[in-house]
Design an enzyme around this catalytic site. Sequence first.
Site, mmCIF file in Angstrom:
data_model
loop_
_atom_site.group_PDB
_atom_site.id
_atom_site.type_symbol
_atom_site.label_atom_id
_atom_site.label_comp_id
_atom_site.label_asym_id
_atom_site.label_seq_id
_atom_site.Cartn_x
_atom_site.Cartn_y
_atom_site.Cartn_z
ATOM 1 N N ASP A 29 0.903 -1.306 -0.143
ATOM 2 C CA ASP A 29 0.175 -0.032 0.010
ATOM 3 C C ASP A 29 0.733 1.138 0.090
ATOM 4 O O ASP A 29 1.688 1.367 0.690
ATOM 5 C CB ASP A 29 -0.809 0.048 1.101
ATOM 6 C CG ASP A 29 -1.753 -1.016 1.231
ATOM 7 O OD1 ASP A 29 -1.814 -2.022 0.599
ATOM 8 O OD2 ASP A 29 -2.405 -0.993 2.378
ATOM 9 N N GLU A 210 -10.673 -1.566 3.583
ATOM 10 C CA GLU A 210 -9.362 -1.058 4.238
ATOM 11 C C GLU A 210 -9.174 0.263 3.337
ATOM 12 O O GLU A 210 -9.870 0.766 2.501
ATOM 13 C CB GLU A 210 -8.185 -2.096 3.684
ATOM 14 C CG GLU A 210 -8.230 -3.398 4.540
ATOM 15 C CD GLU A 210 -7.045 -4.399 3.698
ATOM 16 O OE1 GLU A 210 -6.497 -4.854 4.806
ATOM 17 O OE2 GLU A 210 -6.846 -4.547 2.584
#
Length: 463
Positions: A29, A210
Amino acid sequence: MTPISQTTTAVTPLRPSAHFTAETSWLNDPNGLVHHDGLYHLFFQTNPFGSTWGNISWGHATSTDLVSWEEKPIAIPANEQEMAFSGSAVVDSRNTAGFAADGETALVAIYTSARPPVGEAPGLQTQSLAYSVDAGTTWTRYSGNPVLDIDSSEFRDPKVFWHGGDDGHWVMVVVEAVARKVLFYTSPNLIDWSFSSGFGPAHATGGVWECPDLFPLQVDSTGETRWVLVVSMNPGARAGGSGTQYFVGDFDGTTFVAERLSTSDDPDSYDWLDYGRDYYAAVSFNNTPDGRRLMIGWASNWDYANKTPTAPWRSAMSLVREISLTRTADGRCRLRQTPVLPVHADGVTVSEHLIPLDLGQRSTIVLDTDGVGHEHVRLHFERDEAGAHLIFEREDSGLTDFHSTFAAPNRVPIGTHLESPMNVQIVVDATIIEVFLGDGVQTVTEQVFPAAPLRSARTVRHA
């Protein structure tokens, strides 16, 4: 930390040049995207000791043009007490947290402390701070961490921004992952947080939620301001595995209200940030010049991310995309995404193709190695009783046998709001293909692992 290594029997010799990769390690990420003093800062989840997930820390890279990135030393390393999961960074120009001395400006990272289990108790996820007073070169964990703890093992990925003028406040957008909820908190100083409201579950809920983001945009045709809430989900995305959806609505500083919530369980009735299999955890930069909304995503999928055939690096970021909001012919507000591309070709192997297509005619765009090898990708554009669609085929794109589903075709519906003829922009950079349909109103991002670059594009019209 215990080093983790990965052995592969075959790897691609290619590495993207305009898509950021960590030099010798794992990457996932994007974190802490912020602009400060002429530099764009890209922090990212990384394992400093190997090319698979583990020992998660904040890596760091900087750029002046959003294309060429210089990797820096680890910013927030994992330690025995915590791994440093995803989060965001802000320029605390008002010194609300008090970290800066006279003449200094503090950059503050807000990240999830992923703490290990203790006995039979699960590990906790709490929100913590680290700060830098030397323009992001070195980082210090706040001694009062964590700043937000709800006694949860699935509470993560804070995106923080300032809302309002001098009398405004900080907003934190964070998720209760398994509950599929986005929570909103406010703070005057980044340290003391108060719960404001929640959103969800809504639309796609087949996996954990998320990496949320929330930002305002003006609708290009009317000038009205709308807010966009972005939420990533894994698994259960429309193309399989990981994916990212978004909602358009209003935000008053404490509460988000979506303007449209589909009552259908058809995932194609939702708004997806990208329709490919390799665009996840996308978030936007804070503090950008001229208020541009710039976003970057992780160009991979948790289905096979730990197995993709590269070494010693693994995974890449997408291109940076400039995000705008348009109201399409069907009355809906949709995001438009425009890639930030290299301005010169020295040492860059990126290929860009702009192809007008008549959606009423069956066509195939073939991307190949221009005679160097037999590897290729096919993009089939077809129409049937269900409407127009794109079939992305990467079965013959190179190395595919590292995962059982990697070579399967991806069938993408082309929205009826896209007019014909439609511009198709394709950007190919070694292992990443990004497709922008209808000037970026719909996008498709996929990985490939050929032995030679896919430099050539040809269009085949079918009777």
